[in-house]
Design a protein around this motif. Structure first.
Motif, PDB file in Angstrom:
ATOM      1  N   VAL A  74      66.252 -76.855  69.505  1.00  0.00           N
ATOM      2  CA  VAL A  74      67.051 -76.109  70.300  1.00  0.00           C
ATOM      3  C   VAL A  74      68.061 -76.706  71.124  1.00  0.00           C
ATOM      4  CG1 VAL A  74      65.133 -75.914  72.268  1.00  0.00           C
ATOM      5  CG2 VAL A  74      66.898 -73.907  71.758  1.00  0.00           C
ATOM      6  N   VAL A 114      67.153 -73.436  75.920  1.00  0.00           N
ATOM      7  CA  VAL A 114      65.793 -73.441  75.642  1.00  0.00           C
ATOM      8  C   VAL A 114      65.103 -72.585  76.381  1.00  0.00           C
ATOM      9  CG1 VAL A 114      65.597 -75.397  77.324  1.00  0.00           C
ATOM     10  CG2 VAL A 114      63.838 -75.221  75.580  1.00  0.00           C
ATOM     11  N   PHE A 129      61.846 -70.176  75.079  1.00  0.00           N
ATOM     12  CA  PHE A 129      60.731 -70.738  75.046  1.00  0.00           C
ATOM     13  C   PHE A 129      60.494 -70.717  76.482  1.00  0.00           C
ATOM     14  CE2 PHE A 129      62.598 -72.822  71.526  1.00  0.00           C
ATOM     15  CZ  PHE A 129      61.586 -72.464  70.438  1.00  0.00           C
ATOM     16  N   ILE A 163      58.577 -78.630  71.253  1.00  0.00           N
ATOM     17  CA  ILE A 163      59.975 -78.414  71.380  1.00  0.00           C
ATOM     18  C   ILE A 163      60.867 -79.807  71.302  1.00  0.00           C
ATOM     19  CG2 ILE A 163      61.755 -77.550  73.084  1.00  0.00           C
ATOM     20  CD1 ILE A 163      59.434 -75.513  73.743  1.00  0.00           C
ATOM     21  N   THR A 200      64.688 -80.486  72.526  1.00  0.00           N
ATOM     22  CA  THR A 200      65.800 -80.104  73.032  1.00  0.00           C
ATOM     23  C   THR A 200      66.934 -80.907  72.573  1.00  0.00           C
ATOM     24  OG1 THR A 200      65.541 -81.369  75.320  1.00  0.00           O
ATOM     25  CG2 THR A 200      64.917 -78.931  75.391  1.00  0.00           C
ATOM     26  N   VAL A 236      68.489 -72.188  67.332  1.00  0.00           N
ATOM     27  CA  VAL A 236      67.358 -72.995  66.824  1.00  0.00           C
ATOM     28  C   VAL A 236      67.125 -73.406  65.492  1.00  0.00           C
ATOM     29  CG1 VAL A 236      64.752 -72.980  66.930  1.00  0.00           C
ATOM     30  CG2 VAL A 236      65.880 -71.805  68.939  1.00  0.00           C
TER      31      VAL A 236
END
Length: 611
Positions: A462, A467, A471, A526, A528, A552
C-alpha cells in the motif's frame, strides 16, 4: 575499511559487504544456486557483493563469520553428555561431521577464501562474532534509533536462544540471555513439525494457519510444556521434546499429551485439530513476546525497540507488540534470520572491532532492503532473448500503463525491477502482483501460480501516504513485518451462514473491499511502499490507484513453492513459463503468456522440493 560478513553451514547462507559503515550489498546464496535455504559456503553471494563495487576479495580488510563454531561444538558435547546414554545414535552420526567439518571451521573458511584469493593469508583477517550478537547488531546498527533495547529470539545459536541488549550510539551490549535447550524458536518449530510442516521453513505456514483455528490447547501448552514467568523468561519441560538427543523435534509423550500422532504431510490432510494447534502455539508465542517486551520496557524505558532473530519474522506477534504500546517505536531487521547474521557480523566488526562511528539520520540504513543485484536494460534484453522470450520494449510511461491495466483486469503480473531484496520477503523488486479487490485472487495465486496450500495469506503493498485510510496502522511497515487490521469501514458484514463456516471454508467469504489480502480475522500483513526507496513500484501502485481508486496491490514473492525468489531475468522468465502468470514485466520489457513459444512452457509444479 571494507568488511565482508558471512553466514553459512546451517541454513540460509549469505554474504554482506560493508564499506566504512555503509551497507553496500547483501544477498543469500540460494538466489544464485537456486537451492532453497542453501547452507553451503556463499561463494556466489560473495562474488556478487564484490562485483557490486568492482573490488577483489584481496581488497577486503576483514571477513567476519556470524557465529563461533567452537562454542557450538561445546554445546553439542555438553548436551549429549547431559542426556547420555539417550541419543547415542544421533550423537554417533553427528560427531564425524562435526569433527571433519565444523570443529575445524576456521580452516574450512580459510580454504574457501583462499580458493577465491589464493595470494592472501586469511588467518589474520578472519574474525568471528557470536550468533546473537550478530542478530542484535543487524537490528540495532541499521535502525533509525540512537538508543534502543534490542530483543533477539530464534532456535539456537551457540548456546543462546534469546537475548536482550542495549544499544547506545556506537555501543551494543548483550545484558541478558536465554540458553539452550529452552527456546521459543524451537518450541514453535516443535509445533511446526507436529502439524506436518518442515522445520526452519514451515513456521510461517503455522502462523498463516493459526487464524483458521481456536487456541483450545494454549493452556495445555502453558500447563505442561513451558513454565512461563511474568517477565517472559521460561523453561521448557524437555521430557516432551526430542531435539536434544534425537532426530525429531517431539516424542511420543508430546503426541500423547495432545491425543494425535505427528501429521504426515504426504498422507494426512489438515484438519480442524491442526488449525487449533497452530492457533494455540501462536497465542503462546505472542504471550511470551508481550511479557518479554513489557518487562524490558519497565526496566529500560519504553522508547525504542529493535527486533531480530527468526522469531522476529512472526509478523502477527510483532503487530501485537506494537499495539501493546510498551515501546513507542519498533524497528525490525528485514533479514531477521540467519542470512541477516552475515550483515550483523560485518557491522559488529565495523563498530566494535574497528571502532567505526554510526550515522543516525532518522531513517534506517537498509535502503528498503534492496541490496541485491540489478540488471541494466541492455542486459535484460540480451538475457531474455537468449532464453527464447518474445517481448516488447516500452517507455517507462507505457510500461506502467500496461502493467496497471493488466492488474486492473484481474491478471497476475510477474514484476522484476531494480535491485533484489535481501531477506525472505519480496518487496516490489522480485514480486508477483495482483488486484486485491478480486474475491478469487488469493485462491488463483495459491493454486494456479504458486502451487501451494490454499490457506496461505497474501500481503497488501500500500502507498505509505494512504495506509491509514485502509488499515488500522498509521506508521511505516516497509518490510512486511507488521500485521494490522483492515479498517472497519472497508470491511463487509458477514452473513450468518458465512459466520458459521469452519476452517478453510472461511476463505470463500468476501470480508472487505480488498478480500485478496484480508485474512479471516480481518488482519493483513502490511508493506508500506515509499517513493524514496522504490520509486518505480510506488509509481505503479499510484497508476493502479488512478485507474481503480485503490492504492493497494497483492504482493507475493516471485517464485513457486519450494523455489528461491527469482534473481535474474532468466529466472523470472522460467518461473513465468512454469506458472499461470499472464504478464511478465522485467525492466522495460513486457511479455504476454499468449505470445510466447508454447514449446518453452515448463512443468514447475513438481520442479522443486516442497518447503
Amino acid at each position: 575499511m571494507r568488511i565482508l560478513g558471512l553466514s553459512a553451514f546451517y541454513h540460509d547462507s549469505a554474504a554482506a559487504l560493508v564499506i566504512d559503515g555503509h551497507i553496500v550489498a547483501a544477498a543469500q546464496e540460494e538466489r544464485f544456486t537456486r537451492k532453497k535455504h542453501d547452507s553451503s559456503f556463499p561463494a556466489q553471494a560473495i562474488a556478487y557483493c564484490l562485483a557490486e563495487t568492482g573490488i577483489a576479495l584481496d581488497a577486503v580488510d576483514h571477513v567476519v563469520f556470524y557465529e563461533k563454531p567452537f562454542l557450538k561444538f561445546e554445546r553439542l558435547l555438553e548436551t549429549y553428555t547431559a542426556f547420555a546414554p539417550r541419543g547415542f545414535g544421533s550423537f554417533s552420526r553427528a560427531m564425524p561431521i562435526w569433527l571433519r567439518e565444523k570443529l575445524f571451521q576456521k580452516d574450512l573458511l580459510c580454504r574457501e577464501l583462499k580458493a577465491i584469493a589464493p595470494k592472501s593469508d586469511w588467518r589474520d583477517r578472519l574474525l568471528f562474532s557470536e550468533h546473537h550478537l550478530s542478530h542484535a547488531a543487524s537490528a540495532f546498527y541499521p535502525s533509525p534509533f540512537q538508543d534502543a533495547v534490542v530483543l533477539t529470539m530464534d532456535g539456537v545459536g551457540e548456546w543462546c536462544t534469546g537475548s536482550a541488549a542495549v544499544g547506545r550510539g556506537n555501543d551494543l551490549s548483550i545484558i541478558k540471555e536465554m540458553r539452550f535447550p529452552h527456546s521459543l524458536g524451537l518450541l514453535y518449530s516443535a509445533f511446526t513439525y507436529y502439524t506436518g510442516f518442515k522445520v526452519n521453513s514451515g513456521e510461517y505456514k503455522v502462523m498463516g494457519l493459526a487464524p483458521y483455528g481456536t487456541p483450545d490447547y494454549a493452556d495445555t501448552i502453558l500447563d505442561n510444556l513451558i513454565d512461563l514467568k511474568d517477565d517472559g523468561s521460561f523453561r521448557l519441560d524437555m521430557s516432551y521434546f526430542d531435539y536434544c538427543t534425537g532426530l525429531t523435534m517431539t516424542n511420543q509423550k508430546f503426541a500423547d499429551l495432545f491425543g494425535q500422532p505427528v501429521r504426515d504431510p504426504k498422507t494426512d490432510r489438515l484438519t480442524p485439530f491442526h488449525m487449533n494447534m497452530a492457533a494455540s502455539i501462536q497465542k503462546v508465542a505472542e504471550e511470551v513476546m508481550l511479557r518479554l517486551t513489557r518487562a524490558l520496557a519497565r526496566e529500560h524505558g519504553g522508547g525504542n525497540l529493535c527486533l531480530a532473530g527468526g522469531v522476529a519474522l512472526n509478523c502477527v506477534a510483532n503487530g501485537k507488540v506494537l499495539r501493546d504500546g510498551a515501546f513507542d517505536n519498533i524497528w525490525i531487521q528485514p533479514a531477521s534470520g540467519d542470512a541477516g547474521g552475515a550483515l550483523g557480523a560485518a557491522l559488529v566488526a565495523w563498530h566494535q572491532h574497528v571502532g567505526g562511528k554510526r550515522q543516525v539520520n532518522g531513517h534506517d540504513l537498509m535502503q528498503g532492503a534492496y541490496l541485491g543485484p540489478a540488471y541494466a536494460q541492455g542486459e535484460i534484453e540480451r538475457d531474455l532473448a537468449k532464453a527464447g522470450a518474445r517481448f516488447s520494449v516500452a517507455s517507462d510511461e507505457e510500461m506502467l500503463e500496461a502493467t496497471a491495466a493488466s492488474l486492473a483486469a484481474g491478471e497476475a503480473v510477474g514484476w522484476m525491477q531494480g535491485r533484489m531484496e535481501f531477506g525472505p520477503r519480496s518487496l516490489g523488486a522480485r514480486s508477483i502482483l495482483g488486484d486485491p479487490r478480486s474475491p478469487t485472487m488469493q485462491k488463483t495465486l495459491n493454486l494456479r501460480i504458486k502451487y501451494r496450500e490454499s490457506f496461505r495469506p497474501f500481503a497488501p503493498a500500500v502507498l505509505r501516504e494512504d495506509v491509514g485510510e485502509w488499515f488500522e496502522l498509521d506508521g511505516d511497515s516497509p518490510y512486511m513485518l507488521l500485521v494490522a487490521d483492515v479498517r472497519k469501514e472497508r470491511r463487509r458484514q458477514m452473513t450468518n451462514e458465512e459466520e458459521a463456516r469452519f476452517g478453510i471454508e472461511k476463505l470463500n467469504a468476501v470480508r472487505s473491499d480488498i478480500p485478496a489480502v484480508t485474512h479471516i480475522d480481518y488482519s493483513a500483513r502490511i508493506q508500506t511502499v515509499h517513493a524514496e526507496t522504490n520509486p518505480r513500484f510506488h509509481a505503479l501502485i499510484s497508476r493502479f490507484k488512478a485507474k481503480t481508486g485503490c492504492p493497494v496491490l497483492v504482493n507475493t514473492s516471485f517464485n513457486v513453492r519450494g523455489e528461491p525468489i527469482v534473481c535474474t531475468p532468466e529466472d523470472a522468465f522460467r518461473c513465468f513459463m512454469g506458472s499461470d502468470i499472464e504478464l511478465l514485466v522485467v525492466g522495460n520489457c513486457l511479455m504476454r503468456k499468449t505470445e510466447q513459444d508454447p514449446s518453452l512452457k515448463l512443468d514447475y509444479k513438481s520442479a522443486f522440493e516442497l518447503d
